[in-house]
Write a protein that holds these residues in place. Sequence first.
Motif, PDB file in Angstrom:
ATOM      1  N   GLY A 223      -5.915  12.111  -9.831  1.00  0.00           N
ATOM      2  CA  GLY A 223      -6.074  11.768 -11.243  1.00  0.00           C
ATOM      3  C   GLY A 223      -5.793  10.320 -11.556  1.00  0.00           C
ATOM      4  N   GLY A 224      -6.031   9.433 -10.586  1.00  0.00           N
ATOM      5  CA  GLY A 224      -5.802   8.014 -10.807  1.00  0.00           C
ATOM      6  C   GLY A 224      -4.385   7.561 -10.533  1.00  0.00           C
ATOM      7  N   ARG A 225      -3.486   8.489 -10.209  1.00  0.00           N
ATOM      8  CA  ARG A 225      -2.089   8.126  -9.960  1.00  0.00           C
ATOM      9  C   ARG A 225      -1.940   7.496  -8.575  1.00  0.00           C
ATOM     10  NH1 ARG A 225      -1.756  13.308 -11.096  1.00  0.00           N
ATOM     11  NH2 ARG A 225      -0.734  13.791  -9.113  1.00  0.00           N
ATOM     12  N   ASN A 226      -1.276   6.367  -8.531  1.00  0.00           N
ATOM     13  CA  ASN A 226      -1.023   5.677  -7.265  1.00  0.00           C
ATOM     14  C   ASN A 226       0.403   6.003  -6.809  1.00  0.00           C
ATOM     15  OD1 ASN A 226      -1.394   4.015  -5.066  1.00  0.00           O
ATOM     16  ND2 ASN A 226      -0.896   2.144  -6.183  1.00  0.00           N
ATOM     17  N   ASP A 227       0.638   7.295  -6.567  1.00  0.00           N
ATOM     18  CA  ASP A 227       2.006   7.758  -6.333  1.00  0.00           C
ATOM     19  C   ASP A 227       2.172   8.463  -4.988  1.00  0.00           C
ATOM     20  OD1 ASP A 227       0.514  10.019  -6.833  1.00  0.00           O
ATOM     21  OD2 ASP A 227       1.897  10.883  -8.299  1.00  0.00           O
ATOM     22  N   PHE A 228       1.210   8.324  -4.088  1.00  0.00           N
ATOM     23  CA  PHE A 228       1.232   9.061  -2.825  1.00  0.00           C
ATOM     24  C   PHE A 228       1.842   8.182  -1.740  1.00  0.00           C
ATOM     25  CE2 PHE A 228      -0.765  11.194   0.883  1.00  0.00           C
ATOM     26  CZ  PHE A 228      -0.409  12.510   0.592  1.00  0.00           C
ATOM     27  N   PHE A 229       2.851   8.696  -1.065  1.00  0.00           N
ATOM     28  CA  PHE A 229       3.584   7.937  -0.050  1.00  0.00           C
ATOM     29  C   PHE A 229       2.857   8.055   1.287  1.00  0.00           C
ATOM     30  CE2 PHE A 229       6.883   7.449   3.216  1.00  0.00           C
ATOM     31  CZ  PHE A 229       7.518   6.297   2.805  1.00  0.00           C
ATOM     32  N   VAL A 230       2.220   6.967   1.705  1.00  0.00           N
ATOM     33  CA  VAL A 230       1.512   6.922   2.982  1.00  0.00           C
ATOM     34  C   VAL A 230       2.339   6.080   3.941  1.00  0.00           C
ATOM     35  CG1 VAL A 230      -0.609   6.327   4.197  1.00  0.00           C
ATOM     36  CG2 VAL A 230      -0.707   7.101   1.814  1.00  0.00           C
ATOM     37  N   ALA A 231       2.723   6.658   5.070  1.00  0.00           N
ATOM     38  CA  ALA A 231       3.585   5.948   6.009  1.00  0.00           C
ATOM     39  C   ALA A 231       3.143   6.198   7.436  1.00  0.00           C
ATOM     40  CB  ALA A 231       5.043   6.395   5.852  1.00  0.00           C
ATOM     41  N   GLY A 232       3.246   5.170   8.249  1.00  0.00           N
ATOM     42  CA  GLY A 232       3.085   5.345   9.676  1.00  0.00           C
ATOM     43  C   GLY A 232       4.297   6.047  10.250  1.00  0.00           C
ATOM     44  N   LEU A 239       4.090  -3.283  10.547  1.00  0.00           N
ATOM     45  CA  LEU A 239       3.391  -4.374   9.879  1.00  0.00           C
ATOM     46  C   LEU A 239       1.916  -4.054   9.681  1.00  0.00           C
ATOM     47  CD1 LEU A 239       3.439  -7.217   8.691  1.00  0.00           C
ATOM     48  CD2 LEU A 239       3.070  -8.120  11.006  1.00  0.00           C
ATOM     49  N   GLN A 240       1.285  -3.487  10.691  1.00  0.00           N
ATOM     50  CA  GLN A 240      -0.130  -3.143  10.560  1.00  0.00           C
ATOM     51  C   GLN A 240      -0.350  -2.196   9.394  1.00  0.00           C
ATOM     52  OE1 GLN A 240       1.831  -3.238  13.309  1.00  0.00           O
ATOM     53  NE2 GLN A 240       0.600  -2.912  15.160  1.00  0.00           N
ATOM     54  N   GLY A 241       0.557  -1.245   9.223  1.00  0.00           N
ATOM     55  CA  GLY A 241       0.445  -0.327   8.095  1.00  0.00           C
ATOM     56  C   GLY A 241       0.627  -1.025   6.762  1.00  0.00           C
ATOM     57  N   LEU A 242       1.627  -1.898   6.676  1.00  0.00           N
ATOM     58  CA  LEU A 242       1.884  -2.598   5.422  1.00  0.00           C
ATOM     59  C   LEU A 242       0.706  -3.464   5.015  1.00  0.00           C
ATOM     60  CD1 LEU A 242       5.596  -3.681   6.013  1.00  0.00           C
ATOM     61  CD2 LEU A 242       4.783  -1.853   4.520  1.00  0.00           C
ATOM     62  N   VAL A 243       0.034  -4.063   5.978  1.00  0.00           N
ATOM     63  CA  VAL A 243      -1.099  -4.936   5.667  1.00  0.00           C
ATOM     64  C   VAL A 243      -2.194  -4.181   4.922  1.00  0.00           C
ATOM     65  CG1 VAL A 243      -3.011  -6.219   6.718  1.00  0.00           C
ATOM     66  CG2 VAL A 243      -0.670  -6.599   7.512  1.00  0.00           C
TER      67      VAL A 243
END
Length: 356
Positions: A223-232, A239-243
């Motif tokens: 629903g447009g929320r930028n609230d999902f925690f994506v982590a390696g 660092l590659q993930g953060l980029v």
Amino acid sequence: MAVSDTSLPTTPTSSTHSTSETTMGNLPPTRLPNGVYVPMLAFFNSEDEIDIPTTQRHTARLLSAGVTGLVVHGSNGEAVHMSRKERRAVIEAVVDAVRHEVDSLQQPVPIIAGCSAASVKETTELCREACEAGATHALILPPGYYSGLLNKSMIVKYFHDVADQSPVPILVYNFPPAANGVDLDSDTILDIAAHPKVVGVKLTCGNTGKLARLVADTPKVRGGRNDFFVAGGSADFILQGLVVGARGTISGFANLAPRACVRIGELFEEGKLAEARELQHQVARADWLAIRYGFVGVKAAMPYFWGDGEQCATAPRAPFQALHEQNPEGVAEIQRGMASVLEIEREFEQGKALAA
């Protein structure tokens, strides 16, 4: 790694809450703060019982190193070697240790418990027990035992059914070796992420392309929320993930070098990419040994990083043996290969900056 959201409710102040009283038990899901989360090792004493003092000592030092959250019963945590009673005891020990540190912390500490089982029924029971013990979230593998009979819709429904019934929000744990080869693609994870109580994913598969797609596309299914925690799920690609937009990392190597893992994120946020890259190189070299030797190798390195008093922390449960008993040269290899990161970690502990 700076925290951009501190909306997580307060960490439990006791390990004896009922489900209705436990943190987040009856509250809507909230965004996990960005940062380094540590999938903690499990510790056993000489009688092969849960070693509560070592568990709590390790909890306190990880928090003092600046990590954002803790994970119990992940792949480093030997949950498959424990009874349900023991699993609860570990969560309670960690919760109590966090409670004792709460005055010195700047934000609440998420405590994520591994709650994986093959059926919806048992998985949700584990989620309830973890919640009662004080965990704030659950980390769940796909049900891979009968992987040859599963299809995408069954997997998505499994996670949605668990999320419906769990008293705490859940994170998807994509680690194919621990799920009988089940490797969730980004489309499947996006379908799972459409459920509001599925709040994140740990990608131990190491697929940074998948990570980038999830960062970009989860708002579209939420629903447009930028609230999902994506982590390696490994320290060798923080660092590659953060980029590409990861919110942090859930890395077993942070049991040994939490400050180095945290510092990679800080350097990235400060725009010091050359320094971040150099530190990531050092961490990746050392983490390769942790990956090769697994949790037994991480345990073997505990006295090397934290002092000889942690010899008690090296024992896994049978059928595994401590690395120094089965492969002394492996211990020596770990010490040689991790020496530079140990020096960096000590410099950070003393407040020194990494040399460019």
